[in-house]
Design an enzyme around this catalytic site. Structure first.
Site, PDB file in Angstrom:
ATOM      1  N   GLU A 134      43.984  45.969  40.806  1.00 48.07           N
ATOM      2  CA  GLU A 134      43.466  45.525  39.501  1.00 48.07           C
ATOM      3  C   GLU A 134      43.060  44.057  39.564  1.00 48.07           C
ATOM      4  OE1 GLU A 134      45.911  46.556  36.098  1.00 48.07           O
ATOM      5  OE2 GLU A 134      45.054  44.917  34.930  1.00 48.07           O
TER       6      GLU A 134
ATOM      7  N   HIS B  44      39.059  38.920  32.526  1.00 48.01           N
ATOM      8  CA  HIS B  44      38.724  40.233  33.080  1.00 48.01           C
ATOM      9  C   HIS B  44      37.229  40.398  33.280  1.00 48.01           C
ATOM     10  CE1 HIS B  44      42.524  42.820  32.409  1.00 48.01           C
ATOM     11  NE2 HIS B  44      42.788  41.662  32.942  1.00 48.01           N
TER      12      HIS B  44
END
Ligand code: MEV
Length: 445
Positions: free
Chosen positions: A87, A396
């Site tokens: 991730e 992100h």
């Protein structure tokens, strides 16, 4: 009925044979997929053989990014921590929190216990008091007959700590267990514990069959199963950070230390009140924990299962971490059970896990517990800090954009231009594709 998607004897096929069967039956471009899967084989046959030996029916390797979060100051010692995680933003967030706390005294950790647990579950229709009255004799025999297994562990300072009889007959007719606690030193101890428990089951069976205190109709024990428990609430480590509220600094979004501290405290409190938030809050913490657990070839399923049970120990699933803001001090901490090993299992067999342990300075299991707890706390700190200030999408989006640009094989220049263009904008796969289509002359995407 024949179905070409089932097979018997798959495990007996050669590795090439396995891939061939898989690609021919499940993929549209068998040759291409076969080449692709084989391209991830290790170039060194010996290494590949080692990896194949860890599992069964292997056809390829599954690469995962191996990153490092530097600047972790834990109990006055600095570490560069290896992390395996797919991730984006996790390693960056851990590194950022590590650096933040490096300037504020770092992480403090302490071991609260290292007890492991195992159980022999059995059914027995005899009188409980009789078994209790001879339990000390049974314990002596259990220990004596497991001595071959425990000798080595005892030499290392570990072994069986305690054996108790647990009566569950009110919940389930005739159901008891031997609950055993262990010290397994630097190993996680699963094999050791399970071997001892299986020996205990044999001894228990023999003891009850032979002891004169029991009547004829009390001699039958049915062993249901013998297995370690992954719930190890007494294999526990505490990690904490603290500083004066005024030393917290200032944050994106115009927050000063006082505003940040109060909002942060409230966010942690919400994760104590509401299981929906608690699950996500703890997931963020496990982003860091799992990544180091994986990098050191420890058992991440065991670590997660245990952590979540511990988080629910009050009867409600809650945050693992805690925060107080009192007398001008911001304090953030957690207690977390971590049953880890630095010897045994794959820790020294997996070539990169071995390097991870070297990178960490060959820690003992206790030291590794403290490092991993600190990383979990750092990860949680970074996530909550982002959430209560800028929101997590800002960070992100940058990584998301890079991943999409990589997918479209963007050049360095295209990447720079796209980063400038998407700054502050929502990034989507289609949006990036359209942007590249417009800005890449004569190139089909
Ligand atoms: C994402 O992987 C983790 C977070 O959702 C954790 C959290 O919400 O605390 C950001």
């Amino acid at each position: 009925m024949s179905d070409k998607k089932t097979i018997s004897g798959f495990s007996k096929l050669s590795k090439r044979g396995k891939i061939k069967w898989i690609v021919e039956n499940f993929f549209k471009e068998p040759e291409h997929v076969m080449r692709e899967l084989m391209s991830y084989w290790h170039h060194d046959d010996e290494q590949q053989k080692l990896l194949d030996g860890f599992s069964e029916n292997t056809i390829s390797n599954f690469p995962m990014p191996y990153g490092v979060a530097p600047n972790f100051l834990i109990n006055g010692k600095t570490y560069a921590v290896p992390m395996v995680i797919e991730e984006s933003s996790v390693v960056a967030a851990a590194s950022s929190a590590a650096k933040y706390w490096l300037a504020r005294g770092g992480f403090k950790t302490e071991i609260l216990g290292t007890k492991k647990v195992g159980q022999v579950h059995f059914s027995w229709g005899g009188k409980t008091q009789k078994l209790e009255s001879v339990f000390e004799d049974l314990k002596t025999q259990l220990r004596a007959e497991a001595a071959d297994i425990t000798n080595n562990m005892e030499k290392r300072g570990g072994g069986i700590l305690d054996i108790t009889l647990v009566d569950f007959t009110k919940e389930e007719k005739d159901y008891y267990q031997l609950k055993v606690t262990f010290e397994t030193c630097d190993s996680m101890g699963a094999n050791f514990i399970n071997s001892v428990l299986e020996q205990f089951a044999k001894t228990l069976d023999k003891f009850i069959a032979a002891h004169p205190i029991f009547d004829e109709d009390e001699r039958d024990v049915h062993i249901i199963m013998s297995i370690l428990s992954n719930y190890t609430p007494e294999c526990l480590v505490r990690a904490h950070v603290e500083c004066k509220v005024e030393d917290l600094g200032t944050f994106a979004g115009g927050f000063d230390g006082t505003a940040l501290a109060e909002k942060f405290r409230k966010a942690v409190r919400i994760a104590h009140i509401d299981p929906h938030r608690a699950t996500t809050h703890n997931k963020g913490l496990f982003n860091g924990i799992d990544a180091v657990v994986l990098a050191t070839a420890n058992d991440f399923r065991a670590i997660e299962a245990c952590g979540h049970t511990y988080a629910a120990r009050s009867g409600q699933y809650r945050s693992l971490s805690n925060c107080t803001v009192e007398h001008g001090i911001f304090r953030f901490w957690m207690d977390i059970p971590l049953a880890l090993g630095t010897v045994g299992g794959l820790t020294k067999l997996h070539p990169i896990a071995k390097r991870s342990l070297e990178l960490l300075g060959h820690p003992s299991a206790k030291e590794l517990m403290q490092i991993i707890a600190a990383v979990g706390l750092a990860q949680n700190f970074a996530a909550v800090r982002s959430l209560v200030t800028t929101g997590i999408q800002q960070g992100h989006m940058k990584m998301h954009l890079l991943n999409i640009l990589n997918h479209f094989k963007a050049t360095e220049r295209e990447t720079e231009n796209a980063q400038e263009y998407f700054d502050g904008k929502i990034v989507s796969f289609t949006g990036v594709r359209e942007y590249l289509e417009k800005n890449r002359e004569n190139v089909q995407i």
